[in-house]
Design an enzyme around this catalytic site. Structure first.
Site, PDB file in Angstrom:
ATOM      1  N   TYR A  44      11.286 -28.054   8.946  1.00 29.17           N
ATOM      2  CA  TYR A  44      12.080 -28.469  10.100  1.00 29.17           C
ATOM      3  C   TYR A  44      13.507 -27.973   9.892  1.00 29.17           C
ATOM      4  CZ  TYR A  44      13.475 -32.017  13.667  1.00 29.17           C
ATOM      5  OH  TYR A  44      13.941 -32.686  14.773  1.00 29.17           O
TER       6      TYR A  44
ATOM      7  N   ARG B 157      14.021 -35.795  26.899  1.00 28.28           N
ATOM      8  CA  ARG B 157      15.427 -35.618  27.253  1.00 28.28           C
ATOM      9  C   ARG B 157      15.572 -34.644  28.409  1.00 28.28           C
ATOM     10  NH1 ARG B 157      16.835 -33.019  21.260  1.00 28.28           N
ATOM     11  NH2 ARG B 157      15.431 -31.257  21.449  1.00 28.28           N
TER      12      ARG B 157
ATOM     13  N   ARG C 194       4.129 -29.711  16.703  1.00 29.76           N
ATOM     14  CA  ARG C 194       4.382 -30.295  18.017  1.00 29.76           C
ATOM     15  C   ARG C 194       4.863 -29.202  18.954  1.00 29.76           C
ATOM     16  NH1 ARG C 194       2.256 -34.715  19.638  1.00 29.76           N
ATOM     17  NH2 ARG C 194       4.058 -35.402  20.876  1.00 29.76           N
TER      18      ARG C 194
ATOM     19  N   ASP D 113      17.112 -26.230  10.747  1.00 32.46           N
ATOM     20  CA  ASP D 113      18.055 -25.893  11.807  1.00 32.46           C
ATOM     21  C   ASP D 113      18.496 -24.448  11.612  1.00 32.46           C
ATOM     22  OD1 ASP D 113      18.156 -28.186  13.371  1.00 32.46           O
ATOM     23  OD2 ASP D 113      19.460 -29.212  11.936  1.00 32.46           O
TER      24      ASP D 113
ATOM     25  N   ARG E   9      27.018 -44.520  11.860  1.00 35.41           N
ATOM     26  CA  ARG E   9      28.371 -44.738  11.346  1.00 35.41           C
ATOM     27  C   ARG E   9      29.050 -45.931  12.019  1.00 35.41           C
ATOM     28  NH1 ARG E   9      29.456 -39.686  14.683  1.00 35.41           N
ATOM     29  NH2 ARG E   9      28.972 -38.161  13.077  1.00 35.41           N
TER      30      ARG E   9
ATOM     31  N   GLU F 233      12.248 -32.104  28.928  1.00 31.35           N
ATOM     32  CA  GLU F 233      11.395 -31.747  27.778  1.00 31.35           C
ATOM     33  C   GLU F 233      10.256 -32.744  27.617  1.00 31.35           C
ATOM     34  OE1 GLU F 233      13.566 -31.069  24.124  1.00 31.35           O
ATOM     35  OE2 GLU F 233      15.049 -29.809  25.150  1.00 31.35           O
TER      36      GLU F 233
ATOM     37  N   ARG G 243      18.259 -37.261   9.842  1.00 28.30           N
ATOM     38  CA  ARG G 243      18.987 -36.139  10.421  1.00 28.30           C
ATOM     39  C   ARG G 243      20.208 -36.634  11.201  1.00 28.30           C
ATOM     40  NH1 ARG G 243      16.573 -31.271  11.767  1.00 28.30           N
ATOM     41  NH2 ARG G 243      17.366 -31.309  13.898  1.00 28.30           N
TER      42      ARG G 243
HETATM   43  P1  FAD Z   1      11.547 -18.478  15.685  1.00 26.92           P
HETATM   44  O1  FAD Z   1      12.799 -18.471  16.478  1.00 26.92           O
HETATM   45  O2  FAD Z   1      10.425 -19.338  16.125  1.00 26.92           O
HETATM   46  O3  FAD Z   1      11.049 -16.961  15.597  1.00 26.92           O
HETATM   47  C1  FAD Z   1       9.762 -16.614  15.190  1.00 26.92           C
HETATM   48  C2  FAD Z   1       9.299 -15.490  16.110  1.00 26.92           C
HETATM   49  O4  FAD Z   1       8.060 -14.984  15.607  1.00 26.92           O
HETATM   50  C3  FAD Z   1       9.020 -15.950  17.525  1.00 26.92           C
HETATM   51  O5  FAD Z   1       9.805 -15.212  18.454  1.00 26.92           O
HETATM   52  C4  FAD Z   1       7.529 -15.691  17.723  1.00 26.92           C
HETATM   53  O6  FAD Z   1       7.199 -15.225  19.027  1.00 26.92           O
HETATM   54  C5  FAD Z   1       7.268 -14.605  16.685  1.00 26.92           C
HETATM   55  N1  FAD Z   1       5.877 -14.570  16.238  1.00 26.92           N
HETATM   56  C6  FAD Z   1       5.133 -15.584  15.780  1.00 26.92           C
HETATM   57  N2  FAD Z   1       3.901 -15.171  15.476  1.00 26.92           N
HETATM   58  C7  FAD Z   1       3.853 -13.848  15.767  1.00 26.92           C
HETATM   59  C8  FAD Z   1       2.848 -12.874  15.703  1.00 26.92           C
HETATM   60  N3  FAD Z   1       1.607 -13.177  15.286  1.00 26.92           N
HETATM   61  N4  FAD Z   1       3.139 -11.601  16.076  1.00 26.92           N
HETATM   62  C9  FAD Z   1       4.384 -11.283  16.539  1.00 26.92           C
HETATM   63  N5  FAD Z   1       5.371 -12.187  16.622  1.00 26.92           N
HETATM   64  C10 FAD Z   1       5.112 -13.456  16.249  1.00 26.92           C
HETATM   65  N6  FAD Z   1      18.572 -25.643  15.397  1.00 26.92           N
HETATM   66  C11 FAD Z   1      19.904 -25.903  15.351  1.00 26.92           C
HETATM   67  O7  FAD Z   1      20.587 -25.484  14.403  1.00 26.92           O
HETATM   68  N7  FAD Z   1      20.511 -26.615  16.349  1.00 26.92           N
HETATM   69  C12 FAD Z   1      19.831 -27.091  17.422  1.00 26.92           C
HETATM   70  O8  FAD Z   1      20.410 -27.731  18.308  1.00 26.92           O
HETATM   71  C13 FAD Z   1      18.428 -26.837  17.490  1.00 26.92           C
HETATM   72  N8  FAD Z   1      17.704 -27.299  18.533  1.00 26.92           N
HETATM   73  C14 FAD Z   1      16.362 -27.023  18.587  1.00 26.92           C
HETATM   74  C15 FAD Z   1      15.647 -27.500  19.685  1.00 26.92           C
HETATM   75  C16 FAD Z   1      14.298 -27.215  19.781  1.00 26.92           C
HETATM   76  C17 FAD Z   1      13.513 -27.734  20.974  1.00 26.92           C
HETATM   77  C18 FAD Z   1      13.647 -26.479  18.767  1.00 26.92           C
HETATM   78  C19 FAD Z   1      12.184 -26.179  18.854  1.00 26.92           C
HETATM   79  C20 FAD Z   1      14.354 -26.018  17.687  1.00 26.92           C
HETATM   80  C21 FAD Z   1      15.730 -26.286  17.573  1.00 26.92           C
HETATM   81  N9  FAD Z   1      16.485 -25.805  16.502  1.00 26.92           N
HETATM   82  C22 FAD Z   1      17.833 -26.082  16.440  1.00 26.92           C
HETATM   83  C23 FAD Z   1      15.869 -25.018  15.407  1.00 26.92           C
HETATM   84  C24 FAD Z   1      15.957 -23.507  15.629  1.00 26.92           C
HETATM   85  O9  FAD Z   1      15.280 -23.143  16.811  1.00 26.92           O
HETATM   86  C25 FAD Z   1      15.325 -22.804  14.450  1.00 26.92           C
HETATM   87  O10 FAD Z   1      15.918 -23.182  13.234  1.00 26.92           O
HETATM   88  C26 FAD Z   1      15.376 -21.273  14.509  1.00 26.92           C
HETATM   89  O11 FAD Z   1      15.380 -20.750  15.800  1.00 26.92           O
HETATM   90  C27 FAD Z   1      14.178 -20.729  13.754  1.00 26.92           C
HETATM   91  O12 FAD Z   1      14.237 -19.323  13.635  1.00 26.92           O
HETATM   92  P2  FAD Z   1      12.960 -18.561  13.107  1.00 26.92           P
HETATM   93  O13 FAD Z   1      13.322 -17.122  13.093  1.00 26.92           O
HETATM   94  O14 FAD Z   1      12.481 -19.183  11.868  1.00 26.92           O
HETATM   95  O15 FAD Z   1      11.806 -18.862  14.162  1.00 26.92           O
HETATM   96  N1  UDP Z   2      15.807 -39.809  17.676  1.00 26.22           N
HETATM   97  C1  UDP Z   2      15.640 -41.040  18.269  1.00 26.22           C
HETATM   98  N2  UDP Z   2      16.311 -41.315  19.420  1.00 26.22           N
HETATM   99  C2  UDP Z   2      17.133 -40.421  20.012  1.00 26.22           C
HETATM  100  C3  UDP Z   2      17.306 -39.167  19.407  1.00 26.22           C
HETATM  101  C4  UDP Z   2      16.612 -38.882  18.241  1.00 26.22           C
HETATM  102  O1  UDP Z   2      14.901 -41.867  17.778  1.00 26.22           O
HETATM  103  O2  UDP Z   2      17.708 -40.729  21.067  1.00 26.22           O
HETATM  104  C5  UDP Z   2      15.044 -39.530  16.459  1.00 26.22           C
HETATM  105  C6  UDP Z   2      13.691 -38.856  16.761  1.00 26.22           C
HETATM  106  O3  UDP Z   2      12.758 -39.308  15.804  1.00 26.22           O
HETATM  107  C7  UDP Z   2      13.994 -37.399  16.561  1.00 26.22           C
HETATM  108  C8  UDP Z   2      14.943 -37.459  15.373  1.00 26.22           C
HETATM  109  O4  UDP Z   2      15.734 -38.634  15.620  1.00 26.22           O
HETATM  110  O5  UDP Z   2      12.830 -36.650  16.284  1.00 26.22           O
HETATM  111  C9  UDP Z   2      15.826 -36.250  15.191  1.00 26.22           C
HETATM  112  O6  UDP Z   2      16.574 -36.049  16.367  1.00 26.22           O
HETATM  113  P1  UDP Z   2      17.186 -34.640  16.734  1.00 26.22           P
HETATM  114  O7  UDP Z   2      18.061 -34.817  17.940  1.00 26.22           O
HETATM  115  O8  UDP Z   2      17.778 -34.047  15.528  1.00 26.22           O
HETATM  116  O9  UDP Z   2      15.865 -33.839  17.156  1.00 26.22           O
HETATM  117  P2  UDP Z   2      15.654 -32.323  17.634  1.00 26.22           P
HETATM  118  O10 UDP Z   2      16.889 -31.912  18.391  1.00 26.22           O
HETATM  119  O11 UDP Z   2      15.406 -31.532  16.378  1.00 26.22           O
HETATM  120  O12 UDP Z   2      14.449 -32.426  18.494  1.00 26.22           O
END
Ligand code: FAD
Ligand code: UDP
Length: 365
Positions: A347, A279, A248, A349, A175, A299, A171
């Site tokens: 996984y 982080r 997770r 985005d 570079r 986190e 991911r």
């Molecule tokens: P969700 O946003 O999880 O929506 C699903 C919803 O369903 C939730 O609100 C939940 O409450 C609801 N639900 C589940 N079960 C039920 C039930 N039984 N009844 C009623 N409701 C229910 N993506 C990026 O592009 N850039 C980023 O920097 C980035 N950072 C991230 C950092 C973290 C810590 C995490 C966890 C994810 C990150 N993502 C990022 C990914 C991004 O969050 C997801 O791609 C996106 O939000 C997923 O949308 P979704 O609708 O699939 O799921």
């Molecule tokens: N990663 C790492 N060191 C860092 C940042 C990321 O080893 O300082 C690795 C780690 O395995 C992580 C993966 O790269 O799960 C993807 O990182 P990303 O920042 O995309 O994770 P997310 O924001 O989805 O948690």
């Protein structure tokens, strides 16, 4: 039947689907078990700062269609993600680039960096990387792996790097130029005003019930809609009948601090094993905030158990194989569409969620 669609989950997938369905004249009811819309991209304003309640979200994509799509709902700023990594008392730029290598080895040129990495990996004989450890070693050598990848990854995933799939580390860019941009994508930014407003616009004029769990709701309203779009956990939908998929979870420890600038960057990663969190996010820096106070979130990653929020699917071979069995069940489930990060156990985005939702809409509507 009161609605054409019951949409379970007011996250990005469910909301894009609802918006497109409404445009096509379909009626939708969106439910979410949380007490707010927007799923994991939900932002809450604290001290005038948009706090990303479920983890930092930076929008990035190379798909022009997706970029234009999301820009209907918000204007984006010019934020470029450039995290800093702290390893013990050392500080490095991320992603893995010439700034990182120069600091690590006191060198200046790509040739010098490549030569060091070549020497560090020549005795390892890795031809085709079989896991995250081999992938990371073959891309960046032992020093970078040991200091910036191993500890962070094992905290994040709770598994040794040898048991994790290599795509997780792919991911990130590696570079040999001086460029700290965490993404290679053509388009990147943070929506001005936060993500919740995007979802509010998508759901404008659509019936929404928050604080409503599907499994309770459907018992009392079995005939509420002709079809269901389910974006919750696919294994939970089927009552875990084939066994539980692994996820997770993350605990966010959020604090308001009486300083205007705590760490000088939106994202600082702690890459050694000893610091218990992965982080610290300082939310104001996503929007170049000038507030007097600041809000930070640490986190802490952990294994998911029932009752916790499932943030990340663990896409190793074992879980992917189990998901495949659930996918077969899902195919047979009449009038239910499974989507999103939890429904598809991927996984994804945000841009990939929008892409997938639009594809589903094209087929379905
Ligand atoms: P969700 O946003 O999880 O929506 C699903 C919803 O369903 C939730 O609100 C939940 O409450 C609801 N639900 C589940 N079960 C039920 C039930 N039984 N009844 C009623 N409701 C229910 N993506 C990026 O592009 N850039 C980023 O920097 C980035 N950072 C991230 C950092 C973290 C810590 C995490 C966890 C994810 C990150 N993502 C990022 C990914 C991004 O969050 C997801 O791609 C996106 O939000 C997923 O949308 P979704 O609708 O699939 O799921
Ligand atoms: N990663 C790492 N060191 C860092 C940042 C990321 O080893 O300082 C690795 C780690 O395995 C992580 C993966 O790269 O799960 C993807 O990182 P990303 O920042 O995309 O994770 P997310 O924001 O989805 O948690």
């Amino acid at each position: 039947m009161k609605y054409n669609y019951l949409i379970v989950g007011a996250g990005l997938f469910g909301s894009v689907f609802a918006y497109e369905a409404k445009k096509k004249g379909k009626t939708c009811l969106v439910i979410d078990k949380r007490d707010h819309i927007a799923g994991n991209i939900y932002c809450e304003e604290i001290e005038g700062i948009n706090v990303h309640k479920y983890g930092a979200h930076i929008f990035h994509t190379s798909n022009k269609k997706v970029w234009e799509y999301i820009n209907q709902f918000a204007e984006f700023n010019n934020y470029i993600n450039s995290p800093v990594a702290v390893y013990k008392d050392e500080l490095y730029n991320l992603p893995f680039n010439m700034n990182t290598f120069s600091k690590m080895w006191g060198i200046r040129t790509p040739q010098e960096a490549k030569e060091i990495i070549r020497k560090q990996i020549e005795e390892l004989n890795i031809t085709e990387p079989k896991n995250l450890e081999e992938q990371a070693l073959s891309l960046a050598g032992r020093d970078v792996y040991e200091k910036l990848i191993k500890g962070y990854t094992e905290k994040q995933w709770g598994r040794p790097c040898t048991e994790l799939p290599s795509f997780i580390i792919k991911r990130l860019p590696f570079r040999f130029i001086y460029d700290n941009n965490y993404f290679n994508d053509r388009y990147q930014g943070i929506p001005i005003g936060g993500y919740t407003k995007i979802v509010e616009k998508m759901l404008d004029g659509i019936d929404v019930k928050t604080g409503t769990d599907y499994f309770e709701f459907i018992k009392e309203n079995p005939d509420i809609a002709e079809k269901t779009v389910f974006t919750g956990m696919i294994d939970e939908y089927f009552g875990y009948r084939l066994g539980a998929l692994e996820y997770r979870s993350v605990r966010f420890e959020t604090e308001v601090l009486d300083t205007d600038n705590y760490q000088g960057n939106a994202v600082v990663n702690y890459t050694d094993r000893e610091v218990p969190y992965t982080r610290i996010i300082e939310h104001k820096h996503f929007e170049f905030g000038k507030q007097e106070k600041t809000v930070i979130s640490r986190e802490y990653s952990s294994e998911w158990h029932q009752g916790m929020e499932p943030y990340y699917p663990v896409n190793d071979d074992k879980n992917n194989a189990l998901f495949e069995e659930y996918r077969k069940l899902a195919e047979k489930e009449e009038n239910v569409i499974f989507g999103g990060r939890l429904g598809n156990y991927k996984y994804y985005d945000m841009d990939k969620v929008i892409e997938a939702a639009l594809e589903t809409c094209e087929k379905e509507l």
